[in-house]
Design an enzyme around this catalytic site. Sequence first.
Site, PDB file in Angstrom:
ATOM      1  N   ASP A 102       0.785  -1.236   0.000  1.00 52.52           N
ATOM      2  CA  ASP A 102       0.000   0.000   0.000  1.00 52.52           C
ATOM      3  C   ASP A 102       0.816   1.285   0.000  1.00 52.52           C
ATOM      4  OD1 ASP A 102       1.102  -0.099   2.506  1.00 52.52           O
ATOM      5  OD2 ASP A 102      -0.726  -0.805   3.481  1.00 52.52           O
ATOM      6  N   GLU A 124       0.204  -9.110  -0.969  1.00 51.89           N
ATOM      7  CA  GLU A 124      -0.369  -8.557   0.276  1.00 51.89           C
ATOM      8  C   GLU A 124      -1.632  -7.745  -0.051  1.00 51.89           C
ATOM      9  OE1 GLU A 124       1.118  -5.553   3.433  1.00 51.89           O
ATOM     10  OE2 GLU A 124       2.117  -7.409   4.004  1.00 51.89           O
ATOM     11  N   GLU A 138      -2.215   4.950   3.114  1.00 51.34           N
ATOM     12  CA  GLU A 138      -2.115   3.540   2.698  1.00 51.34           C
ATOM     13  C   GLU A 138      -3.462   2.887   2.407  1.00 51.34           C
ATOM     14  OE1 GLU A 138      -0.434   4.925   5.172  1.00 51.34           O
ATOM     15  OE2 GLU A 138       1.684   4.589   4.734  1.00 51.34           O
ATOM     16  N   HIS A 214       6.418   5.489  13.374  1.00 49.89           N
ATOM     17  CA  HIS A 214       6.790   6.394  12.280  1.00 49.89           C
ATOM     18  C   HIS A 214       5.623   6.840  11.404  1.00 49.89           C
ATOM     19  CE1 HIS A 214       6.128   3.556   8.986  1.00 49.89           C
ATOM     20  NE2 HIS A 214       6.519   2.627   9.822  1.00 49.89           N
ATOM     21  N   ARG A 216       2.606   8.312   9.242  1.00 50.50           N
ATOM     22  CA  ARG A 216       2.231   9.710   8.977  1.00 50.50           C
ATOM     23  C   ARG A 216       1.103  10.193   9.881  1.00 50.50           C
ATOM     24  NH1 ARG A 216       3.991  12.222   3.840  1.00 50.50           N
ATOM     25  NH2 ARG A 216       5.543  10.764   3.060  1.00 50.50           N
ATOM     26  N   HIS A 247      13.191   5.860  12.700  1.00 49.52           N
ATOM     27  CA  HIS A 247      12.998   6.091  11.261  1.00 49.52           C
ATOM     28  C   HIS A 247      13.750   7.363  10.840  1.00 49.52           C
ATOM     29  CE1 HIS A 247      10.827   6.855   7.493  1.00 49.52           C
ATOM     30  NE2 HIS A 247      10.227   5.677   7.607  1.00 49.52           N
TER      31      HIS A 247
HETATM   32  C1  UD1 Z   1       6.585   4.979   3.670  1.00 54.18           C
HETATM   33  C2  UD1 Z   1       5.216   4.376   3.364  1.00 54.18           C
HETATM   34  C3  UD1 Z   1       4.647   3.668   4.597  1.00 54.18           C
HETATM   35  C4  UD1 Z   1       5.629   2.681   5.179  1.00 54.18           C
HETATM   36  C5  UD1 Z   1       6.955   3.379   5.392  1.00 54.18           C
HETATM   37  C6  UD1 Z   1       7.944   2.355   5.859  1.00 54.18           C
HETATM   38  C7  UD1 Z   1       3.913   5.697   1.769  1.00 54.18           C
HETATM   39  C8  UD1 Z   1       2.836   6.680   1.614  1.00 54.18           C
HETATM   40  N1  UD1 Z   1       4.275   5.415   3.022  1.00 54.18           N
HETATM   41  O1  UD1 Z   1       6.390   6.027   4.607  1.00 54.18           O
HETATM   42  O2  UD1 Z   1       3.475   2.962   4.218  1.00 54.18           O
HETATM   43  O3  UD1 Z   1       5.136   2.240   6.409  1.00 54.18           O
HETATM   44  O4  UD1 Z   1       7.414   3.951   4.164  1.00 54.18           O
HETATM   45  O5  UD1 Z   1       9.014   2.915   6.496  1.00 54.18           O
HETATM   46  O6  UD1 Z   1       4.431   5.188   0.801  1.00 54.18           O
HETATM   47  N2  UD1 Z   1      14.015   8.866   4.648  1.00 54.18           N
HETATM   48  C9  UD1 Z   1      15.390   8.857   4.521  1.00 54.18           C
HETATM   49  N3  UD1 Z   1      15.994   7.703   4.104  1.00 54.18           N
HETATM   50  C10 UD1 Z   1      15.293   6.554   3.857  1.00 54.18           C
HETATM   51  C11 UD1 Z   1      13.899   6.577   4.009  1.00 54.18           C
HETATM   52  C12 UD1 Z   1      13.272   7.732   4.385  1.00 54.18           C
HETATM   53  O7  UD1 Z   1      16.053   9.848   4.761  1.00 54.18           O
HETATM   54  O8  UD1 Z   1      15.908   5.552   3.490  1.00 54.18           O
HETATM   55  C13 UD1 Z   1      13.345  10.124   5.075  1.00 54.18           C
HETATM   56  C14 UD1 Z   1      13.313  11.158   3.935  1.00 54.18           C
HETATM   57  O9  UD1 Z   1      13.459  12.441   4.492  1.00 54.18           O
HETATM   58  C15 UD1 Z   1      11.911  10.974   3.372  1.00 54.18           C
HETATM   59  C16 UD1 Z   1      11.131  10.683   4.664  1.00 54.18           C
HETATM   60  O10 UD1 Z   1      12.002   9.846   5.425  1.00 54.18           O
HETATM   61  O11 UD1 Z   1      11.446  12.109   2.672  1.00 54.18           O
HETATM   62  C17 UD1 Z   1       9.783  10.043   4.506  1.00 54.18           C
HETATM   63  O12 UD1 Z   1       9.864   8.916   3.632  1.00 54.18           O
HETATM   64  P1  UD1 Z   1       8.532   8.451   2.814  1.00 54.18           P
HETATM   65  O13 UD1 Z   1       8.843   7.240   2.018  1.00 54.18           O
HETATM   66  O14 UD1 Z   1       7.971   9.621   2.114  1.00 54.18           O
HETATM   67  O15 UD1 Z   1       7.498   8.104   3.954  1.00 54.18           O
HETATM   68  P2  UD1 Z   1       7.519   7.028   5.096  1.00 54.18           P
HETATM   69  O16 UD1 Z   1       6.961   7.693   6.301  1.00 54.18           O
HETATM   70  O17 UD1 Z   1       8.829   6.359   5.186  1.00 54.18           O
HETATM   71  N1  UDP Z   2      12.574  -2.978  10.293  1.00 48.46           N
HETATM   72  C1  UDP Z   2      13.962  -3.024  10.098  1.00 48.46           C
HETATM   73  N2  UDP Z   2      14.731  -2.104  10.758  1.00 48.46           N
HETATM   74  C2  UDP Z   2      14.211  -1.161  11.571  1.00 48.46           C
HETATM   75  C3  UDP Z   2      12.803  -1.119  11.744  1.00 48.46           C
HETATM   76  C4  UDP Z   2      12.013  -2.036  11.065  1.00 48.46           C
HETATM   77  O1  UDP Z   2      14.471  -3.874   9.393  1.00 48.46           O
HETATM   78  O2  UDP Z   2      14.980  -0.378  12.128  1.00 48.46           O
HETATM   79  C5  UDP Z   2      11.743  -3.956   9.577  1.00 48.46           C
HETATM   80  C6  UDP Z   2      10.728  -4.693  10.411  1.00 48.46           C
HETATM   81  O3  UDP Z   2      11.265  -5.861  10.987  1.00 48.46           O
HETATM   82  C7  UDP Z   2       9.643  -5.005   9.408  1.00 48.46           C
HETATM   83  C8  UDP Z   2       9.681  -3.820   8.485  1.00 48.46           C
HETATM   84  O4  UDP Z   2      10.968  -3.216   8.666  1.00 48.46           O
HETATM   85  O5  UDP Z   2       9.972  -6.140   8.638  1.00 48.46           O
HETATM   86  C9  UDP Z   2       8.598  -2.864   8.840  1.00 48.46           C
HETATM   87  O6  UDP Z   2       8.808  -1.704   8.134  1.00 48.46           O
HETATM   88  P1  UDP Z   2       8.221  -0.310   8.530  1.00 48.46           P
HETATM   89  O7  UDP Z   2       7.910  -0.272   9.982  1.00 48.46           O
HETATM   90  O8  UDP Z   2       9.156   0.688   7.980  1.00 48.46           O
HETATM   91  O9  UDP Z   2       6.907  -0.233   7.646  1.00 48.46           O
HETATM   92  P2  UDP Z   2       5.436  -0.795   7.802  1.00 48.46           P
HETATM   93  O10 UDP Z   2       5.500  -2.238   8.126  1.00 48.46           O
HETATM   94  O11 UDP Z   2       4.780   0.009   8.848  1.00 48.46           O
HETATM   95  O12 UDP Z   2       4.818  -0.515   6.478  1.00 48.46           O
END
Ligand code: UD1
Ligand code: UDP
Length: 380
Positions: A102, A124, A138, A214, A216, A247
């Site tokens: 999602d 999924e 999502e 983490h 939103r 995160h």
């Molecule tokens: C996204 C997904 C969410 C998932 C999450 C997993 C959407 C809408 N949301 O949200 O479903 O649970 O990923 O973690 O797709 N950033 C870094 N480095 C990284 C990753 C993120 O610096 O490797 C920072 C950046 O500033 C980025 C911000 O995190 O802009 C947010 O990342 P984004 O993918 O937009 O949203 P998530 O909250 O991670």
């Molecule tokens: N995870 C990881 N390192 C971390 C935090 C989470 O490898 O520091 C793994 C966790 O075990 C799970 C997945 O990331 O498999 C969950 O991802 P996240 O919480 O980012 O997203 P969501 O599941 O909420 O979409």
Amino acid sequence: MKNKKKRIRVLSVFGTRPEAIKMCPLIKELNRKNEIESIVCVTGQHRQMLDQVLEIFGIQPDYDLNLMRESQSLTTITINALLELEKILPKIDPDLVLVHGDTTTSVSAALAAYYQQIPVGHVEAGLRTYNIYSPFPEEMNRKMISQIAELFFAPTENNKENLEKENISKNVYITGNTVIDAFKYTVKEEYQFKDSTLKRVNFNEFRIILMTAHRRENLGKPLENICKAVKRIVNENKNVQVVYPVHLNPAVRNTVFSILGNVERIHLSEPLDVEDMHNIMARSSLILTDSGGLQEEGPYFGIPVVVLRTETERLEAIEAGTAKLAGTCEDDICFTVNQLLCDKATYRKMAQAVNPYGDGHASERIAGKIIEWGRIQDVI
Ligand code: UD1
Ligand code: UDP
């Protein structure tokens, strides 16, 4: 007579950490099948957190769109993913595009494939809260993908029923969740942690609470409440240590470090690679999380999961008794966690409940169904 191809060309598109963790075991399975030519495209919606996973699984993407920007908006990820995928899809010419779950990457990839009339398989599929603002965005992303997809790989019976309620019943298969398959690659009995913070955790004298938050919809006040609750829990329970990999989103880090930085027995770490994460999970007593994935992983290890949200799409976990919804109010979180820490019977009941997310063979089932589909479509 039409010339049949020897193999079904399957393009998997993903971009964030959780998608990668759940898609990598499947990609490894697709690679083993003679009937399938597997191609991988990452959008790079995440960067460091995605690369950590690819490295552990040894998967090198064929295409990397490298989209991540600091504090990116949903609109920019969507637009850039659509534009970049529009360019590469005709070059790859896949028979099937696979997307997961999602995220913004997933919905954009599904839409990009649809615009070129390429069938989409949804891994999924069928998770729902029926609240389009929680989880945001999502819930809407997965609903939109359901309208586009042709093949649906639903982790549980409950997910399949959700799809049936929306009149989707063709090509829906219950497979289990591929996250359980991932443990084959990551969990080890003898394990040395790589992360320097984890090396400082005292597993012998303390009960470990592993937490992540983490989402939103939790940014701002709800995340502040969560952090305050955790601080109180640690103060009231001298026998616990908390491990919280934070995160990389600046909106998460600012709140977490300002409330939980420099608190005794709370270890804030950088995002852990998935090997460190799964192995610390295996050694923890309790999980507090707003993540989707952790709600599925905890039960595999017999660890109760306290969900830091007001609703969940993982209803089978609540029904099985492996997870409890605590909400995002400070008092409610403290009450739920203290009960689990202090009342052995409540703890045992959750820890012994049965994992509803499958047997670790979801990837094999999905690959098998893709091959069957390819034969019916006359692709192979
Ligand atoms: C996204 C997904 C969410 C998932 C999450 C997993 C959407 C809408 N949301 O949200 O479903 O649970 O990923 O973690 O797709 N950033 C870094 N480095 C990284 C990753 C993120 O610096 O490797 C920072 C950046 O500033 C980025 C911000 O995190 O802009 C947010 O990342 P984004 O993918 O937009 O949203 P998530 O909250 O991670
Ligand atoms: N995870 C990881 N390192 C971390 C935090 C989470 O490898 O520091 C793994 C966790 O075990 C799970 C997945 O990331 O498999 C969950 O991802 P996240 O919480 O980012 O997203 P969501 O599941 O909420 O979409």
